[in-house]
Write a protein that holds these residues in place. Sequence first.
Motif, short mmCIF file in Angstrom:
data_model
loop_
_atom_site.label_atom_id
_atom_site.label_comp_id
_atom_site.label_asym_id
_atom_site.label_seq_id
_atom_site.Cartn_x
_atom_site.Cartn_y
_atom_site.Cartn_z
N SER A 5 65.94 -10.56 20.60
CA SER A 5 65.83 -10.09 21.98
C SER A 5 64.39 -10.04 22.46
O SER A 5 64.12 -10.04 23.65
CB SER A 5 66.46 -8.70 22.09
N ASP A 6 63.45 -10.01 21.51
CA ASP A 6 62.03 -9.97 21.83
C ASP A 6 61.45 -11.36 22.07
O ASP A 6 60.35 -11.50 22.59
CB ASP A 6 61.30 -9.29 20.66
N LEU A 7 62.19 -12.40 21.69
CA LEU A 7 61.67 -13.76 21.73
C LEU A 7 61.24 -14.21 23.13
O LEU A 7 60.19 -14.83 23.27
CB LEU A 7 62.68 -14.73 21.14
N PRO A 8 62.01 -13.95 24.20
CA PRO A 8 61.56 -14.40 25.53
C PRO A 8 60.19 -13.84 25.92
O PRO A 8 59.37 -14.55 26.51
CB PRO A 8 62.66 -13.88 26.46
N ARG A 9 59.93 -12.60 25.55
CA ARG A 9 58.63 -12.00 25.87
C ARG A 9 57.52 -12.69 25.09
O ARG A 9 56.46 -13.01 25.64
CB ARG A 9 58.67 -10.50 25.54
N ARG A 10 57.77 -12.96 23.82
CA ARG A 10 56.75 -13.62 23.01
C ARG A 10 56.53 -15.06 23.46
O ARG A 10 55.40 -15.54 23.50
CB ARG A 10 57.15 -13.56 21.53
N THR A 12 56.97 -16.24 26.45
CA THR A 12 56.24 -16.19 27.72
C THR A 12 54.75 -15.97 27.48
O THR A 12 53.90 -16.60 28.13
CB THR A 12 56.80 -15.06 28.61
N ALA A 13 54.43 -15.09 26.52
CA ALA A 13 53.02 -14.88 26.18
C ALA A 13 52.38 -16.16 25.67
O ALA A 13 51.23 -16.49 26.01
CB ALA A 13 52.90 -13.77 25.13
N GLU A 14 53.12 -16.92 24.85
CA GLU A 14 52.61 -18.19 24.35
C GLU A 14 52.38 -19.19 25.49
O GLU A 14 51.38 -19.92 25.51
CB GLU A 14 53.56 -18.79 23.31
N ALA A 15 53.31 -19.23 26.44
CA ALA A 15 53.18 -20.16 27.56
C ALA A 15 51.97 -19.82 28.42
O ALA A 15 51.16 -20.70 28.78
CB ALA A 15 54.45 -20.16 28.40
N ILE A 16 51.83 -18.56 28.76
CA ILE A 16 50.71 -18.15 29.62
C ILE A 16 49.39 -18.33 28.89
O ILE A 16 48.41 -18.84 29.45
CB ILE A 16 50.89 -16.69 30.07
N TRP A 86 62.49 -19.88 11.57
CA TRP A 86 62.54 -21.27 12.03
C TRP A 86 63.31 -21.39 13.34
O TRP A 86 62.99 -22.25 14.16
CB TRP A 86 63.18 -22.15 10.96
N ARG A 87 64.31 -20.55 13.57
CA ARG A 87 65.08 -20.64 14.81
C ARG A 87 64.24 -20.28 16.03
O ARG A 87 64.60 -20.62 17.16
CB ARG A 87 66.31 -19.73 14.74
N GLU A 88 63.10 -19.61 15.82
CA GLU A 88 62.22 -19.25 16.93
C GLU A 88 61.17 -20.32 17.23
O GLU A 88 60.54 -20.29 18.29
CB GLU A 88 61.51 -17.92 16.62
N VAL A 89 61.01 -21.26 16.31
CA VAL A 89 59.97 -22.28 16.46
C VAL A 89 60.15 -23.12 17.73
O VAL A 89 59.18 -23.35 18.46
CB VAL A 89 59.89 -23.17 15.21
N PRO A 90 61.37 -23.61 18.05
CA PRO A 90 61.50 -24.40 19.27
C PRO A 90 61.06 -23.67 20.53
O PRO A 90 60.41 -24.27 21.40
CB PRO A 90 63.00 -24.73 19.31
N ALA A 91 61.37 -22.39 20.63
CA ALA A 91 60.96 -21.62 21.81
C ALA A 91 59.44 -21.52 21.89
O ALA A 91 58.84 -21.67 22.97
CB ALA A 91 61.58 -20.22 21.78
N TYR A 92 58.79 -21.28 20.76
CA TYR A 92 57.33 -21.21 20.74
C TYR A 92 56.72 -22.55 21.13
O TYR A 92 55.81 -22.62 21.97
CB TYR A 92 56.86 -20.81 19.34
N VAL A 93 57.20 -23.63 20.51
CA VAL A 93 56.59 -24.94 20.74
C VAL A 93 56.82 -25.40 22.18
O VAL A 93 55.89 -25.91 22.83
CB VAL A 93 57.13 -25.97 19.74
N LEU A 94 58.03 -25.22 22.69
CA LEU A 94 58.29 -25.60 24.08
C LEU A 94 57.43 -24.79 25.04
O LEU A 94 56.91 -25.32 26.04
CB LEU A 94 59.77 -25.41 24.41
#
Length: 242
Positions: A5-10, A12-16, A86-94
Amino acid sequence: MSAGSDLPRRATAEAIGTALLLATVVGSGIMAERLSGGNVGLALLANALATGAGLVALILTFGPISGAHLNPAVTLADASQGGIAWREVPAYVLAQVGGAFGGVALAHGMFGEPLFAASRHVRAGPAQLLSEVVATFGLLVVIWGCSRRRSQAVPFAVAAYIVAAYWFTGSTSFANPAVTLARSATDTFAGIRPADAPGFVIAQLGGAALATALFRWLTPALPETARRVVVPHAEDAKGGTA
């Protein structure tokens, strides 16, 4: 709050954070080139110092939220050692790649350049590729080494290394696949020809893998402390390891 549930916030921080990094790299390159009067060395110095200063600020700002990877090579290295799932990696990379292109567009907008333009800056050949292996290897060595016992020094160590690597590598140290892809879309001082970008990305991933393997051997407890890369973040604070 669960990690999922915390992944979208993290993310977003990576994107910004990555967007602001690219705005710094590309924007300072444009400004440096315009003000240097054709002195390429002076322009590179200004570009390097601005990038280093920006990295310190961005890692300090976004580290407590997402770890401030701002770099797919760092994210993959972190996941390989159990730092993130590993399931969080695509969100971070994208998020990183999308943010990087957004940062290029932002820099272009601030300087009146076209939104995107394919770079004509040739960066090809074995020397360039070796430079990117060395640049990314060194970056991950600094991260893994400093994050073991001096995690609060990581923002400054990373920035210092990147400023130095601007000058001691023939490629001027991209050391970041997201940065490389986005810089292929700017025909300015910081650009790289799109045809040269894939080789850079492969070299960067290879350098990151070599550094991670080395520090797994040098530091056998690596998997137990890998969550500190790049700096302790929200997940660490909840676990009492920050």
